[in-house]
Design a protein around this motif. Structure first.
Motif, PDB file in Angstrom:
ATOM      1  N   GLU A  39     -15.560   1.244   0.547  1.00  0.00           N
ATOM      2  CA  GLU A  39     -15.062  -0.050   1.058  1.00  0.00           C
ATOM      3  C   GLU A  39     -14.758  -1.057   0.089  1.00  0.00           C
ATOM      4  O   GLU A  39     -15.350  -1.201  -0.789  1.00  0.00           O
ATOM      5  N   GLY A  40     -13.827  -1.692   0.172  1.00  0.00           N
ATOM      6  CA  GLY A  40     -13.260  -2.749  -0.886  1.00  0.00           C
ATOM      7  C   GLY A  40     -12.291  -2.148  -1.646  1.00  0.00           C
ATOM      8  O   GLY A  40     -11.649  -2.845  -2.584  1.00  0.00           O
ATOM      9  N   MET A  41     -11.864  -0.849  -1.695  1.00  0.00           N
ATOM     10  CA  MET A  41     -11.031  -0.335  -2.522  1.00  0.00           C
ATOM     11  C   MET A  41      -9.383  -0.521  -2.045  1.00  0.00           C
ATOM     12  O   MET A  41      -9.262  -0.518  -0.757  1.00  0.00           O
ATOM     13  N   VAL A  42      -8.583  -0.552  -2.868  1.00  0.00           N
ATOM     14  CA  VAL A  42      -7.081  -0.725  -2.573  1.00  0.00           C
ATOM     15  C   VAL A  42      -6.539   0.396  -2.327  1.00  0.00           C
ATOM     16  O   VAL A  42      -6.268   1.202  -3.293  1.00  0.00           O
ATOM     17  N   ILE A  43      -6.060   0.513  -1.082  1.00  0.00           N
ATOM     18  CA  ILE A  43      -5.396   1.783  -0.793  1.00  0.00           C
ATOM     19  C   ILE A  43      -3.961   1.867  -0.745  1.00  0.00           C
ATOM     20  O   ILE A  43      -3.056   2.817  -0.579  1.00  0.00           O
ATOM     21  N   GLY A  44      -3.340   0.606  -0.729  1.00  0.00           N
ATOM     22  CA  GLY A  44      -1.882   0.445  -0.693  1.00  0.00           C
ATOM     23  C   GLY A  44      -1.529  -1.092  -0.769  1.00  0.00           C
ATOM     24  O   GLY A  44      -2.329  -2.033  -1.045  1.00  0.00           O
TER      25      GLY A  44
ATOM     26  N   GLU B 292       3.506   1.909   8.230  1.00  0.00           N
ATOM     27  CA  GLU B 292       4.124   1.048   8.834  1.00  0.00           C
ATOM     28  C   GLU B 292       3.887  -0.446   7.958  1.00  0.00           C
ATOM     29  O   GLU B 292       4.676  -1.251   8.195  1.00  0.00           O
ATOM     30  N   ARG B 293       2.789  -0.405   7.815  1.00  0.00           N
ATOM     31  CA  ARG B 293       2.337  -1.654   6.885  1.00  0.00           C
ATOM     32  C   ARG B 293       2.757  -2.035   5.679  1.00  0.00           C
ATOM     33  O   ARG B 293       2.746  -3.001   5.091  1.00  0.00           O
ATOM     34  N   GLY B 294       2.983  -0.736   4.886  1.00  0.00           N
ATOM     35  CA  GLY B 294       3.450  -1.027   3.734  1.00  0.00           C
ATOM     36  C   GLY B 294       3.545   0.455   2.845  1.00  0.00           C
ATOM     37  O   GLY B 294       3.113   1.462   3.329  1.00  0.00           O
ATOM     38  N   SER B 295       3.367   0.341   1.472  1.00  0.00           N
ATOM     39  CA  SER B 295       3.485   1.549   0.528  1.00  0.00           C
ATOM     40  C   SER B 295       2.050   1.994   0.506  1.00  0.00           C
ATOM     41  O   SER B 295       1.081   1.146   0.313  1.00  0.00           O
ATOM     42  N   LEU B 296       1.645   3.453   0.213  1.00  0.00           N
ATOM     43  CA  LEU B 296       0.259   3.596   0.035  1.00  0.00           C
ATOM     44  C   LEU B 296       0.009   4.150  -1.388  1.00  0.00           C
ATOM     45  O   LEU B 296       0.958   4.856  -2.033  1.00  0.00           O
ATOM     46  N   PHE B 297      -1.072   4.170  -1.590  1.00  0.00           N
ATOM     47  CA  PHE B 297      -1.578   4.469  -3.190  1.00  0.00           C
ATOM     48  C   PHE B 297      -2.656   5.788  -2.918  1.00  0.00           C
ATOM     49  O   PHE B 297      -2.864   6.268  -4.172  1.00  0.00           O
TER      50      PHE B 297
END
Length: 633
Positions: A546-551, A532-537
């Motif tokens: 921790e600190g990894m960009v997941i979306g 719901e917050r956006g697209s996922l990676f």
């Protein structure tokens, strides 16, 4: 190495070379834009000259010998080859052919290699015409005084426009200050795939005999002084585990024999080292073949020196004046290559230390003069400057396949100052072919990135060709957005133009990112809520830290989330069954897309098996401190 010399000389005579009277010699280069068919044309030259046996198994695009070249369908490494052509009078002419990269990012290859040839074949698509990369390489060739042969390729295309393309080529030559001799160029119409060329644009059959004849007739033999002292300009550098450095180039004057004394001179005439030519090699078939002697005009490899490098002059000890080396355009873009310091460091790669990274980058800079490497004060990262995103992306991809783990920063342009002391930045000429329906969107998006439209004209097939002058800084990361805006139908070509006035702040990425707040395995239940917050990676069961960009967040701000949250198990049950979780497939980025996507405070973690996005500072408290310091500044 990314820039390894891969010169291959294919000839009919595979025996030991003899020192009889040399055959007539021609040295030419083939210039073309990406995907205009030059490597395919060289394949046909091989076949029709008898280089390949009738029963020999030959891969398509034989000159694309690098794995990345085969995968991407582009030429990255400048390569030499040769064919021997027998004319109708029984004369055999030895033709050295140089296949040049078509992309401006690999211009360091082009500039060096053109010094070895005496003429060029300019290959242009009968529909697309002269493109930006064509302009770049052609300008270098004309400046050296080389006379071109224009070949309009893919003449059998249904949307071909041969005469308009010829007019564009003539206008291009005029804009590049071509001489009257260069403007009086011969023209052939060809189909490289079908293996024919003709002076008649309506021809649809035949062979490449007219092209061979034009090469022999129009390209002059090497202007080499056989009786003078030995001089040799290094244009390619290779390494061999047994022979050490192997220096490849053209003998400009004199002759050389095995074990002859030689020395290396830099551009200022200073002696770098002295030694002997312990090995002389020519290329026959797919192998390097030792030869006892080489004459002026020959393209050979020399072993025996340990310090000489590209653009140095190798000569007889009596020579004190170096040969002129073509100046190399300076880098315009840089990235930071850092040691991978994520929690997953060392799990997938075998080369993870700063010493290994430094040694690899130094080897690259040694053989590729368009790369510049600077070590940081903390010794854990290196600033690598190059000609563009594609060139540095190819270097990173090559290193990860060799087992390296790296942390890569967002690309940044290299600024300069003008005579008045004001800051300047690199500008690029951008040529875009796009469907008419999307032209307005493209103009609007490029304008936001401080690009100025300089030309707009209708093209073939319901398309519009738009030309912009835009700062390189604004184009970083635009290609992916451009493909989305044009539904994948647009074609964008870029070429470095000049250093111009600084354009001020340019808006970056509009969306924020979703950042993992812990380390573990992503869970489908949590990812379903995060959609719901956006697209996922990432996908379920994928390891995160921790600190990894997941979306990507749908809003402009960054958001810390928990992708590992599981559904609580209780003995309370609802009347209906739980809905099955159906996740949208994650957005998987290629290396180039990831590098273009990240912001200034983010990095790309590159390993042999994975490409992950992360924040440069993994700890949220450190990120907040850095944000406050930035606001205070």
């Amino acid at each position: 190495m990314l820039r390894r010399s891969k010169c291959r000389y294919y000839t009919l005579k595979l025996g030991k070379p003899t020192m009889s009277a040399p055959a007539p010699l021609r040295n030419i280069a083939i210039i073309a834009h990406v995907d205009h068919g030059k490597t395919t044309l060289v394949d046909q030259l091989f076949r029709q000259s008898g280089t390949f046996r009738d029963n020999q198994r030959v891969e398509e695009r034989a000159m694309d010998s690098n794995d990345l070249e085969k995968e991407r369908g582009i030429t990255i490494l400048a390569k030499c080859t040769s064919v021997e052509w027998d004319d109708h009078h029984g004369t055999t002419t030895h033709i050295n052919i140089v296949d040049t990269p078509g992309h401006a990012d690999f211009g360091g290859e082009v500039e060096r290699i053109l010094s070895m040839v005496d003429g060029v074949i300019l290959l242009v698509d009968s529909s697309e015409g002269a493109m930006p990369q064509t302009k770049f390489v052609t300008g270098k060739a004309l400046a050296l005084g080389l006379r071109p042969i224009v070949v309009v390729n893919k003449i059998d295309r249904h949307d071909g426009r041969a005469q308009e393309v010829l007019d564009e080529v003539f206008d291009l030559f005029v804009s590049l200050d071509a001489s009257d001799e260069q403007l009086d160029f011969p023209v052939l119409y060809a189909s490289g795939r079908n293996g024919y060329a003709s002076e008649d644009q309506d021809a649809r059959s035949g062979d490449l005999t007219p092209l061979f004849e034009k090469i022999v007739e129009h390209v002059p033999p090497p202007a080499a002084d056989v009786d003078g002292p030995f001089k040799f300009l290094v244009t390619l550098l290779d390494r061999d585990n047994f022979l050490g450095r192997i220096l490849t180039g053209k003998v400009q004057s004199g002759t050389i024999k095995v074990n002859s004394p030689i020395h290396a001179l830099d551009n200022d005439g200073k002696v770098i080292e002295t030694g002997r030519a312990s090995k002389l090699m020519a290329f026959r078939g797919l192998e390097r073949v030792p030869v006892d002697e080489a004459r002026a005009g020959d393209i050979i490899s020399i072993a025996g020196l340990t310090q000489a490098t590209v653009a140095n002059t190798i000569a007889d000890p009596s020579v004190t004046e170096p040969l002129h080396a073509q100046p190399i355009d300076p880098p315009t873009l840089s990235m930071r290559f850092a040691v991978n310091d994520s929690p997953f460091a060392g799990r997938e790669g075998s080369k993870v230390t700063s010493r290994m990274i430094r040694d690899r980058l130094e080897r690259e800079a040694e053989s590729n003069v368009a790369i510049r490497v600077t070590e940081s004060a903390d010794k854990d990262s290196f600033e690598v400057a190059g000609r563009g995103e594609l060139q540095l992306g190819v270097l990173i991809e090559t290193m990860r396949r060799e087992g390296f783990e790296l942390g890569i920063s967002r690309p940044r342009v290299l600024y300069d100052t003008d005579e008045a002391g004001k800051r300047t930045e690199p500008y690029e000429t951008v040529v875009i072919d796009v469907d008419d329906d999307y032209a307005g969107t493209v103009v609007e998006k490029v304008a936001i990135r401080k690009g100025e439209m300089t030309d707009m004209r209708p093209s073939t097939g319901g398309k519009t060709r738009i030309t912009f002058s835009a700062p390189s800084r604004g184009l970083i990361g635009y290609h992916g957005e451009f493909l989305s805006d044009t539904r994948g139908t647009g074609i964008m070509n870029r070429l470095f133009d000049k250093y111009g006035p600084y354009k001020g702040a340019i808006e970056g990425r509009q969306c924020g990112v979703l950042i993992s707040n812990g380390t573990g395995e992503a869970v489908g239940y949590a990812l379903n809520m995060l959609e719901e917050r956006g697209s996922l990676f990432v996908s379920p069961q994928e390891k995160v830290y921790e600190g990894m960009v997941i979306g990507e967040n749908a809003k402009p701000d960054d958001l810390e989330v928990n992708p590992m949250k599981s559904k609580q198990l209780t003995n309370f049950r609802s009347t209906g069954k739980d809905d099955a979780i159906r996740l949208t497939p994650p957005r998987i980025m290629t290396l180039e897309q990831a590098i273009a996507y990240i912001d200034d405070d983010e990095m790309v973690e590159v390993t042999p098996k994975s490409i992950r996005l992360r924040k440069a500072l993994l700890c949220p408290h450190e990120r907040k401190k850095a944000g406050r310091r930035k606001e205070a500044a």
